[in-house]
Design a protein around this motif. Structure first.
Motif, PDB file in Angstrom:
ATOM      1  N   ARG A   1      20.623 -39.982 -69.140  1.00  0.00           N
ATOM      2  CA  ARG A   1      20.306 -38.700 -69.778  1.00  0.00           C
ATOM      3  C   ARG A   1      19.196 -38.858 -70.805  1.00  0.00           C
ATOM      4  O   ARG A   1      18.337 -37.979 -70.962  1.00  0.00           O
ATOM      5  CB  ARG A   1      21.562 -38.115 -70.429  1.00  0.00           C
ATOM      6  CG  ARG A   1      22.493 -37.452 -69.413  1.00  0.00           C
ATOM      7  CD  ARG A   1      23.690 -36.800 -70.067  1.00  0.00           C
ATOM      8  NE  ARG A   1      24.757 -37.762 -70.324  1.00  0.00           N
ATOM      9  CZ  ARG A   1      25.350 -37.929 -71.492  1.00  0.00           C
ATOM     10  NH1 ARG A   1      24.968 -37.238 -72.545  1.00  0.00           N
ATOM     11  NH2 ARG A   1      26.324 -38.808 -71.641  1.00  0.00           N
TER      12      ARG A   1
ATOM     13  N   GLU B   1      22.952 -30.449 -54.650  1.00  0.00           N
ATOM     14  CA  GLU B   1      22.724 -29.570 -55.792  1.00  0.00           C
ATOM     15  C   GLU B   1      23.714 -28.407 -55.788  1.00  0.00           C
ATOM     16  O   GLU B   1      24.184 -27.990 -56.854  1.00  0.00           O
ATOM     17  CB  GLU B   1      21.287 -29.050 -55.778  1.00  0.00           C
ATOM     18  CG  GLU B   1      20.242 -30.120 -56.069  1.00  0.00           C
ATOM     19  CD  GLU B   1      18.835 -29.559 -56.174  1.00  0.00           C
ATOM     20  OE1 GLU B   1      18.670 -28.336 -55.958  1.00  0.00           O
ATOM     21  OE2 GLU B   1      17.909 -30.339 -56.467  1.00  0.00           O
TER      22      GLU B   1
ATOM     23  N   GLU C   1      19.294 -36.582 -60.112  1.00  0.00           N
ATOM     24  CA  GLU C   1      20.297 -37.506 -59.580  1.00  0.00           C
ATOM     25  C   GLU C   1      20.530 -37.248 -58.093  1.00  0.00           C
ATOM     26  O   GLU C   1      20.669 -38.189 -57.294  1.00  0.00           O
ATOM     27  CB  GLU C   1      21.612 -37.359 -60.351  1.00  0.00           C
ATOM     28  CG  GLU C   1      21.573 -37.882 -61.773  1.00  0.00           C
ATOM     29  CD  GLU C   1      21.599 -39.402 -61.839  1.00  0.00           C
ATOM     30  OE1 GLU C   1      21.985 -40.050 -60.853  1.00  0.00           O
ATOM     31  OE2 GLU C   1      21.227 -39.952 -62.895  1.00  0.00           O
ATOM     32  N   CYS C   2      20.557 -35.990 -57.711  1.00  0.00           N
ATOM     33  CA  CYS C   2      20.718 -35.649 -56.294  1.00  0.00           C
ATOM     34  C   CYS C   2      19.543 -36.152 -55.479  1.00  0.00           C
ATOM     35  O   CYS C   2      19.716 -36.707 -54.381  1.00  0.00           O
ATOM     36  CB  CYS C   2      20.855 -34.134 -56.138  1.00  0.00           C
ATOM     37  SG  CYS C   2      22.480 -33.475 -56.582  1.00  0.00           S
TER      38      CYS C   2
ATOM     39  N   ASN D   1      27.183 -29.940 -56.811  1.00  0.00           N
ATOM     40  CA  ASN D   1      27.298 -30.655 -58.086  1.00  0.00           C
ATOM     41  C   ASN D   1      26.570 -30.007 -59.250  1.00  0.00           C
ATOM     42  O   ASN D   1      26.931 -30.253 -60.413  1.00  0.00           O
ATOM     43  CB  ASN D   1      26.770 -32.080 -57.927  1.00  0.00           C
ATOM     44  CG  ASN D   1      27.576 -32.899 -56.949  1.00  0.00           C
ATOM     45  OD1 ASN D   1      28.645 -33.403 -57.268  1.00  0.00           O
ATOM     46  ND2 ASN D   1      27.068 -33.027 -55.720  1.00  0.00           N
ATOM     47  N   CYS D   2      25.562 -29.231 -58.965  1.00  0.00           N
ATOM     48  CA  CYS D   2      24.715 -28.732 -60.046  1.00  0.00           C
ATOM     49  C   CYS D   2      24.826 -27.227 -60.267  1.00  0.00           C
ATOM     50  O   CYS D   2      24.354 -26.716 -61.286  1.00  0.00           O
ATOM     51  CB  CYS D   2      23.246 -29.076 -59.776  1.00  0.00           C
ATOM     52  SG  CYS D   2      22.951 -30.827 -59.426  1.00  0.00           S
TER      53      CYS D   2
ATOM     54  N   ASP E   1      18.477 -35.549 -64.881  1.00  0.00           N
ATOM     55  CA  ASP E   1      19.419 -34.436 -64.850  1.00  0.00           C
ATOM     56  C   ASP E   1      20.091 -34.384 -63.477  1.00  0.00           C
ATOM     57  O   ASP E   1      19.857 -35.248 -62.622  1.00  0.00           O
ATOM     58  CB  ASP E   1      18.716 -33.118 -65.180  1.00  0.00           C
ATOM     59  CG  ASP E   1      17.520 -32.834 -64.265  1.00  0.00           C
ATOM     60  OD1 ASP E   1      17.395 -33.509 -63.210  1.00  0.00           O
ATOM     61  OD2 ASP E   1      16.730 -31.939 -64.584  1.00  0.00           O
ATOM     62  N   CYS E   2      20.907 -33.374 -63.238  1.00  0.00           N
ATOM     63  CA  CYS E   2      21.675 -33.301 -61.999  1.00  0.00           C
ATOM     64  C   CYS E   2      20.772 -33.211 -60.760  1.00  0.00           C
ATOM     65  O   CYS E   2      20.981 -33.958 -59.796  1.00  0.00           O
ATOM     66  CB  CYS E   2      22.638 -32.119 -62.051  1.00  0.00           C
ATOM     67  SG  CYS E   2      23.792 -32.065 -60.653  1.00  0.00           S
ATOM     68  N   PRO E   3      19.761 -32.325 -60.719  1.00  0.00           N
ATOM     69  CA  PRO E   3      18.881 -32.298 -59.544  1.00  0.00           C
ATOM     70  C   PRO E   3      18.160 -33.621 -59.302  1.00  0.00           C
ATOM     71  O   PRO E   3      17.986 -34.037 -58.151  1.00  0.00           O
ATOM     72  CB  PRO E   3      17.892 -31.174 -59.879  1.00  0.00           C
ATOM     73  CG  PRO E   3      18.631 -30.289 -60.819  1.00  0.00           C
ATOM     74  CD  PRO E   3      19.469 -31.209 -61.643  1.00  0.00           C
TER      75      PRO E   3
ATOM     76  N   SER F   1      30.682 -30.310 -63.967  1.00  0.00           N
ATOM     77  CA  SER F   1      29.432 -31.030 -64.186  1.00  0.00           C
ATOM     78  C   SER F   1      29.562 -32.490 -63.752  1.00  0.00           C
ATOM     79  O   SER F   1      30.560 -33.152 -64.064  1.00  0.00           O
ATOM     80  CB  SER F   1      29.039 -30.980 -65.662  1.00  0.00           C
ATOM     81  OG  SER F   1      28.862 -29.657 -66.080  1.00  0.00           O
ATOM     82  N   THR F   2      28.569 -32.947 -63.017  1.00  0.00           N
ATOM     83  CA  THR F   2      28.545 -34.344 -62.593  1.00  0.00           C
ATOM     84  C   THR F   2      28.256 -35.239 -63.796  1.00  0.00           C
ATOM     85  O   THR F   2      27.332 -34.962 -64.565  1.00  0.00           O
ATOM     86  CB  THR F   2      27.470 -34.565 -61.515  1.00  0.00           C
ATOM     87  OG1 THR F   2      27.776 -33.737 -60.396  1.00  0.00           O
ATOM     88  CG2 THR F   2      27.433 -36.019 -61.082  1.00  0.00           C
TER      89      THR F   2
END
Length: 329
Positions: A63, A45, A72-73, A48-49, A68-70, A55-56
């Motif tokens: 989407r 995070e 995905e992590c 990447n976030c 979202d990014c978190p 932005s990843t």
């Protein structure tokens, strides 16, 4: 679904105890507390976030399904830690109450989604049989139509929940499943005790039974939504209702077969036995094969066949009832 729980009381109580234990264990996942998992998510995070970083890229379909990014992590770290544990010959563990599944088209549990779809189609097919093979004038027909609608609704919300697990999708899945199970007891009692037939006293009994079921469901949802989101209570309530319903169908099946000698009269008892066997998959939980097929998804697969058989029974039973009424006329 038609029959979600076990049929015989002693076995039902055993399954109740085991499932309550199971839900308690699942609610606290070992993987969430692993320091290496927490570090992995934190680093991912941050790199990447966080602000100041590029932005990843997240695929459009992901989407649309609110990845979202978190998230995905979290998903990536689950599989990194799982791969490390497998390489070190350590057991696979759960994260957030679920096994680390591989996504497909953004779906968290693709096989559970697919098997939920099969159950939806089984109810849809049952609805078609009920509406085409049972006369509209038959007094039980509308209850069987509602049965199909309750079943289809519950499996729609199951598909949504297994696609993306959020608080709202979990609640809708549980509330829909609870409504389907309680409606199963509702219409079962109407069929077995023939509350659909005329008479002032019978109509009063039907109104009272309808009011009681609505009140029980309202209290059930109120307790879960506004007092305590209790997995053990929810499972207990569903199993108790299922045990009562399945016991009634087992008794009805035995009595009908004893009097008529027709093989199709045994179908409810066979369906109940099938459901018990399928339900054992929930007790024998195991890490997903190939990262996607687990005991819970197989449990969903195991309910497709019984659903189709039971709708065939309802049609046969209705036709037999209509033929018997004509002979008496």
């Amino acid at each position: 679904m038609i029959l979600r729980q076990s049929s015989r009381l002693p076995l039902g109580l055993f399954l109740l105890s085991a499932l309550c234990l199971f839900t308690t264990q699942v609610s606290a996942s070992y993987g969430d507390r692993l320091p290496e998992f927490q570090r992995c998510v934190e680093v991912c995070e941050r790199e990447n976030c966080g602000s100041g970083h590029a932005s990843t890229h997240i695929p459009l379909l992901h989407r649309l399904l609110l990845w979202d990014c978190p998230a995905e992590c979290d998903y990536t770290c689950q599989h990194i830690i799982t791969d490390q544990r497998v390489a070190a010959s350590e057991p696979i563990v759960q994260f957030h109450g679920k096994w680390p599944f591989y996504r497909f088209l953004g779906m968290q549990e693709p096989f559970s989604v697919f098997f939920s779809l099969l159950n939806f189609l089984a109810h849809q097919n049952g609805l078609s049989k009920v509406t085409s093979d049972i006369p509209a004038a038959y007094t039980l027909r509308k209850y069987y139509v509602y049965l199909a609608y309750f079943g289809m609704a519950s499996w729609i919300f199951s598909m949504i929940f297994h696609t993306r697990d959020f608080k709202i999708t979990e609640e809708l899945d549980y509330f829909a499943a609870g409504a389907s199970v309680l409606y199963g007891l509702y219409y079962t009692s109407i069929r077995i005790f023939r509350m659909d037939r005329g008479g002032k006293r019978t109509k009063s009994m039907l109104r009272a039974w309808t009011g009681l079921c609505i009140a029980l469901y309202a209290l059930h949802v109120t307790y879960l939504k506004w007092f305590a989101w209790d997995y053990t209570y929810n499972m207990t309530a569903n199993v108790v209702v299922g045990v009562v319903q399945n016991s009634m169908w087992s008794w009805f099946s035995f009595e009908k077969y004893r009097k008529s000698g027709r093989f199709w009269a045994m179908w409810p008892g066979l369906v109940v036995a099938w459901i018990i066997l399928a339900m054992s998959l929930e007790l024998l939980d195991f890490p997903p094969w190939w990262g996607c097929l687990d005991a819970h998804s197989l449990w969903h697969l195991g309910t497709v066949g019984p659903t189709m058989i039971f709708y065939n029974f309802l049609v046969k039973d209705a036709q037999d009832d209509i033929a018997g009424a004509r002979l008496k006329a």
